[in-house]
Design a protein around this motif. Sequence first.
Motif, PDB file in Angstrom:
ATOM      1  N   THR A 116       0.862  -1.192   0.000  1.00  0.00           N
ATOM      2  CA  THR A 116       0.000   0.000   0.000  1.00  0.00           C
ATOM      3  C   THR A 116       0.894   1.236   0.000  1.00  0.00           C
ATOM      4  O   THR A 116       2.085   1.158   0.269  1.00  0.00           O
ATOM      5  CB  THR A 116      -0.909   0.098   1.255  1.00  0.00           C
ATOM      6  OG1 THR A 116      -0.096   0.383   2.397  1.00  0.00           O
ATOM      7  CG2 THR A 116      -1.718  -1.157   1.474  1.00  0.00           C
ATOM      8  N   ASP A 117       0.261   2.360  -0.289  1.00  0.00           N
ATOM      9  CA  ASP A 117       0.944   3.637  -0.190  1.00  0.00           C
ATOM     10  C   ASP A 117       0.317   4.369   0.990  1.00  0.00           C
ATOM     11  O   ASP A 117      -0.894   4.602   1.009  1.00  0.00           O
ATOM     12  CB  ASP A 117       0.735   4.424  -1.494  1.00  0.00           C
ATOM     13  CG  ASP A 117       1.316   5.812  -1.374  1.00  0.00           C
ATOM     14  OD1 ASP A 117       2.539   5.944  -1.502  1.00  0.00           O
ATOM     15  OD2 ASP A 117       0.538   6.761  -1.105  1.00  0.00           O
ATOM     16  N   GLY A 118       1.128   4.692   1.991  1.00  0.00           N
ATOM     17  CA  GLY A 118       0.630   5.302   3.224  1.00  0.00           C
ATOM     18  C   GLY A 118      -0.187   6.567   2.971  1.00  0.00           C
ATOM     19  O   GLY A 118      -1.214   6.790   3.614  1.00  0.00           O
ATOM     20  N   ASN A 119       0.259   7.390   2.010  1.00  0.00           N
ATOM     21  CA  ASN A 119      -0.479   8.627   1.729  1.00  0.00           C
ATOM     22  C   ASN A 119      -1.871   8.316   1.190  1.00  0.00           C
ATOM     23  O   ASN A 119      -2.849   8.984   1.545  1.00  0.00           O
ATOM     24  CB  ASN A 119       0.293   9.504   0.727  1.00  0.00           C
ATOM     25  CG  ASN A 119       1.465  10.199   1.403  1.00  0.00           C
ATOM     26  OD1 ASN A 119       1.315  10.804   2.466  1.00  0.00           O
ATOM     27  ND2 ASN A 119       2.632  10.086   0.807  1.00  0.00           N
TER      28      ASN A 119
ATOM     29  N   GLU B 199      10.249   0.225  -0.385  1.00  0.00           N
ATOM     30  CA  GLU B 199       8.918  -0.202  -0.846  1.00  0.00           C
ATOM     31  C   GLU B 199       8.025  -0.610   0.329  1.00  0.00           C
ATOM     32  O   GLU B 199       6.808  -0.455   0.271  1.00  0.00           O
ATOM     33  CB  GLU B 199       8.995  -1.296  -1.928  1.00  0.00           C
ATOM     34  CG  GLU B 199       9.611  -2.608  -1.521  1.00  0.00           C
ATOM     35  CD  GLU B 199      11.144  -2.616  -1.626  1.00  0.00           C
ATOM     36  OE1 GLU B 199      11.758  -1.544  -1.734  1.00  0.00           O
ATOM     37  OE2 GLU B 199      11.713  -3.730  -1.573  1.00  0.00           O
ATOM     38  N   GLU B 200       8.634  -1.074   1.416  1.00  0.00           N
ATOM     39  CA  GLU B 200       7.818  -1.395   2.603  1.00  0.00           C
ATOM     40  C   GLU B 200       7.506  -0.115   3.380  1.00  0.00           C
ATOM     41  O   GLU B 200       6.378   0.089   3.838  1.00  0.00           O
ATOM     42  CB  GLU B 200       8.557  -2.396   3.495  1.00  0.00           C
ATOM     43  CG  GLU B 200       8.601  -3.781   2.901  1.00  0.00           C
ATOM     44  CD  GLU B 200       9.195  -4.823   3.836  1.00  0.00           C
ATOM     45  OE1 GLU B 200       9.255  -4.598   5.055  1.00  0.00           O
ATOM     46  OE2 GLU B 200       9.583  -5.879   3.316  1.00  0.00           O
ATOM     47  N   ALA B 201       8.524   0.743   3.520  1.00  0.00           N
ATOM     48  CA  ALA B 201       8.349   1.982   4.290  1.00  0.00           C
ATOM     49  C   ALA B 201       7.251   2.872   3.694  1.00  0.00           C
ATOM     50  O   ALA B 201       6.612   3.650   4.402  1.00  0.00           O
ATOM     51  CB  ALA B 201       9.672   2.733   4.374  1.00  0.00           C
ATOM     52  N   ARG B 202       7.042   2.751   2.396  1.00  0.00           N
ATOM     53  CA  ARG B 202       5.989   3.544   1.751  1.00  0.00           C
ATOM     54  C   ARG B 202       4.590   3.188   2.270  1.00  0.00           C
ATOM     55  O   ARG B 202       3.663   3.963   2.163  1.00  0.00           O
ATOM     56  CB  ARG B 202       6.039   3.326   0.234  1.00  0.00           C
ATOM     57  CG  ARG B 202       6.519   4.546  -0.508  1.00  0.00           C
ATOM     58  CD  ARG B 202       6.525   4.322  -2.004  1.00  0.00           C
ATOM     59  NE  ARG B 202       7.836   3.889  -2.453  1.00  0.00           N
ATOM     60  CZ  ARG B 202       8.884   4.706  -2.535  1.00  0.00           C
ATOM     61  NH1 ARG B 202       8.757   5.976  -2.222  1.00  0.00           N
ATOM     62  NH2 ARG B 202      10.051   4.268  -2.914  1.00  0.00           N
ATOM     63  N   GLY B 203       4.461   2.006   2.845  1.00  0.00           N
ATOM     64  CA  GLY B 203       3.162   1.579   3.384  1.00  0.00           C
ATOM     65  C   GLY B 203       2.986   1.911   4.856  1.00  0.00           C
ATOM     66  O   GLY B 203       2.197   1.255   5.553  1.00  0.00           O
ATOM     67  N   ALA B 204       3.698   2.931   5.345  1.00  0.00           N
ATOM     68  CA  ALA B 204       3.629   3.276   6.774  1.00  0.00           C
ATOM     69  C   ALA B 204       2.329   4.007   7.109  1.00  0.00           C
ATOM     70  O   ALA B 204       1.811   4.798   6.313  1.00  0.00           O
ATOM     71  CB  ALA B 204       4.811   4.159   7.147  1.00  0.00           C
TER      72      ALA B 204
ATOM     73  N   LEU C  58      12.145   4.660   9.526  1.00  0.00           N
ATOM     74  CA  LEU C  58      11.931   3.276   9.080  1.00  0.00           C
ATOM     75  C   LEU C  58      13.146   2.758   8.312  1.00  0.00           C
ATOM     76  O   LEU C  58      13.510   1.585   8.433  1.00  0.00           O
ATOM     77  CB  LEU C  58      10.653   3.185   8.237  1.00  0.00           C
ATOM     78  CG  LEU C  58       9.361   3.456   9.017  1.00  0.00           C
ATOM     79  CD1 LEU C  58       8.164   3.497   8.076  1.00  0.00           C
ATOM     80  CD2 LEU C  58       9.135   2.408  10.107  1.00  0.00           C
ATOM     81  N   ALA C  59      13.792   3.639   7.552  1.00  0.00           N
ATOM     82  CA  ALA C  59      15.004   3.231   6.822  1.00  0.00           C
ATOM     83  C   ALA C  59      16.071   2.796   7.829  1.00  0.00           C
ATOM     84  O   ALA C  59      16.695   1.743   7.664  1.00  0.00           O
ATOM     85  CB  ALA C  59      15.514   4.371   5.946  1.00  0.00           C
TER      86      ALA C  59
ATOM     87  N   SER D  97       5.243  14.717   1.297  1.00  0.00           N
ATOM     88  CA  SER D  97       6.474  14.638   0.518  1.00  0.00           C
ATOM     89  C   SER D  97       6.646  13.187   0.062  1.00  0.00           C
ATOM     90  O   SER D  97       6.068  12.259   0.633  1.00  0.00           O
ATOM     91  CB  SER D  97       7.674  15.089   1.349  1.00  0.00           C
ATOM     92  OG  SER D  97       8.079  14.070   2.224  1.00  0.00           O
ATOM     93  N   THR D  98       7.464  12.999  -0.965  1.00  0.00           N
ATOM     94  CA  THR D  98       7.628  11.642  -1.487  1.00  0.00           C
ATOM     95  C   THR D  98       8.765  10.912  -0.771  1.00  0.00           C
ATOM     96  O   THR D  98       8.972   9.725  -0.980  1.00  0.00           O
ATOM     97  CB  THR D  98       7.934  11.686  -3.003  1.00  0.00           C
ATOM     98  OG1 THR D  98       8.990  12.627  -3.190  1.00  0.00           O
ATOM     99  CG2 THR D  98       6.715  12.079  -3.804  1.00  0.00           C
ATOM    100  N   GLU D  99       9.467  11.657   0.059  1.00  0.00           N
ATOM    101  CA  GLU D  99      10.588  11.123   0.830  1.00  0.00           C
ATOM    102  C   GLU D  99      10.087   9.996   1.754  1.00  0.00           C
ATOM    103  O   GLU D  99       9.063  10.155   2.414  1.00  0.00           O
ATOM    104  CB  GLU D  99      11.053  12.328   1.670  1.00  0.00           C
ATOM    105  CG  GLU D  99      12.295  12.198   2.479  1.00  0.00           C
ATOM    106  CD  GLU D  99      12.381  13.395   3.455  1.00  0.00           C
ATOM    107  OE1 GLU D  99      12.934  13.225   4.522  1.00  0.00           O
ATOM    108  OE2 GLU D  99      11.852  14.489   3.115  1.00  0.00           O
ATOM    109  N   VAL D 100      10.805   8.857   1.786  1.00  0.00           N
ATOM    110  CA  VAL D 100      10.370   7.836   2.739  1.00  0.00           C
ATOM    111  C   VAL D 100      11.002   8.130   4.094  1.00  0.00           C
ATOM    112  O   VAL D 100      11.996   8.832   4.191  1.00  0.00           O
ATOM    113  CB  VAL D 100      10.655   6.377   2.295  1.00  0.00           C
ATOM    114  CG1 VAL D 100       9.935   6.035   1.003  1.00  0.00           C
ATOM    115  CG2 VAL D 100      12.140   6.126   2.205  1.00  0.00           C
TER     116      VAL D 100
END
Length: 395
Positions: free
Chosen positions: A302-305, A343-348, A335-336, A328-331
């Motif tokens: 998923t995308d968190g946003n 790709e996982e952090a984007r689903g936060a 989480l990093a 922002s698009t910055e992950v």
Amino acid sequence: MAIYLDHAATTPLRREVLDAMVPFLTEAFGNPSSGHAFGRTSRAALDDAHDRVAARIHAEGREVVFTSGGTEALNLGLKGAAWAGKARGHRIVTSAVEHHAVGHTLHYLEKFGFEIVELPVDRYGRVDPDEVEAAITDKTILVSIMLANNEVGTIQPIAEIGRRVRRHRSVLFAVDAVQAAPYLEIDVEALGVDMLSISAHKFEGPKGMGALYLRHGTHILAQQQGGAQERNRRGGTENVAGAVGLATAFELSAAERPETVKRLRRLRERLQKAALTVDGTELTGHPKERLPGLLSLIARDTDGNAVTMALDLEGIAASVGSACTTGSTEVSHVLAAMGFPDEEARGALRLSLGRTTTEAEIDEAVAIVPRVLASMRIGAVAVAADPLGQGVGVA
Ligand code: PLP
């Protein structure tokens, strides 16, 4: 009525706090530096606010500096201590998961020749006290580690780190307690800290109001020149109403803390259990050593946003993590650092409860959040399988 589950971003101003502030925005408008009766009234309220905040953290009134928020408190403490300590050394030790108010301040200092050592964290976002001690050299002047993380809620072993830092007499220990202040007992002696920052809007006080605890005898250079206010540590006419608001909110929050913590932990655990029933979801942050009301998770694919937008449409206000990086698009750097690939952090997703969160709101959230997460995952998986929408299996 929308359900507000973003208390880590900010909290509503409490009615009693506003009531305590109003006299200092109206009839009691004197400048605390004026010698006449108007000034003396404001001075008394300001002195009292220093004492009330100090009493809650086991400090003295003269050790508290009021600022325009958590960010300024952190900037003042870190830059002030760095410049004052430059003759002793240039090395500053911190962690990879600090809020930008710390991280970006230290990167700014790097431009002036300070060496910033960013310690790694484990999968749960915890710093190892042994690594803090090992990073301290005779050139180290300062260690800065947060008490609780704003994205994943992980609580650091600050008392243990404080004991290690204390073994090195000339090293100062700074702690960002902005997220922790509403939920954890803060005793600057037990934690062994020299500087500690808090922010009123995280505990139902006014926005734009913070405080820096500065251990008596700790030398910093003021970062804002002007008058002799705040014992020469911050020039500028003081925000008396804000100081009274911060002190009142902090007292109320501290008095109700045991009950609030117990209730929020129970409510958060209910929501957590419901959210984690969805395939591909995982709790982020420490499972036990975490803020009671902060639920942070990753929903794979998923995308968190997009998830927060879908939740918003369903009447739930949530966030991807830090309010400052939303949009922002910055992950997330947090989480990093914890080892999650982009790709996982984007689903936060972060759902943060607060004192005003009700049982009924969590009843609703328990029904809505898993449904939204599951539908976003199914949608994402379908798009990945057939990005052009031509129907899976079309030749
Ligand atoms: N530090 C942490 C851990 C925070 O969560 C925040 C705000 O979100 C800040 C510092 C900055 O505080 P303020 O918003 O009062 O400037």
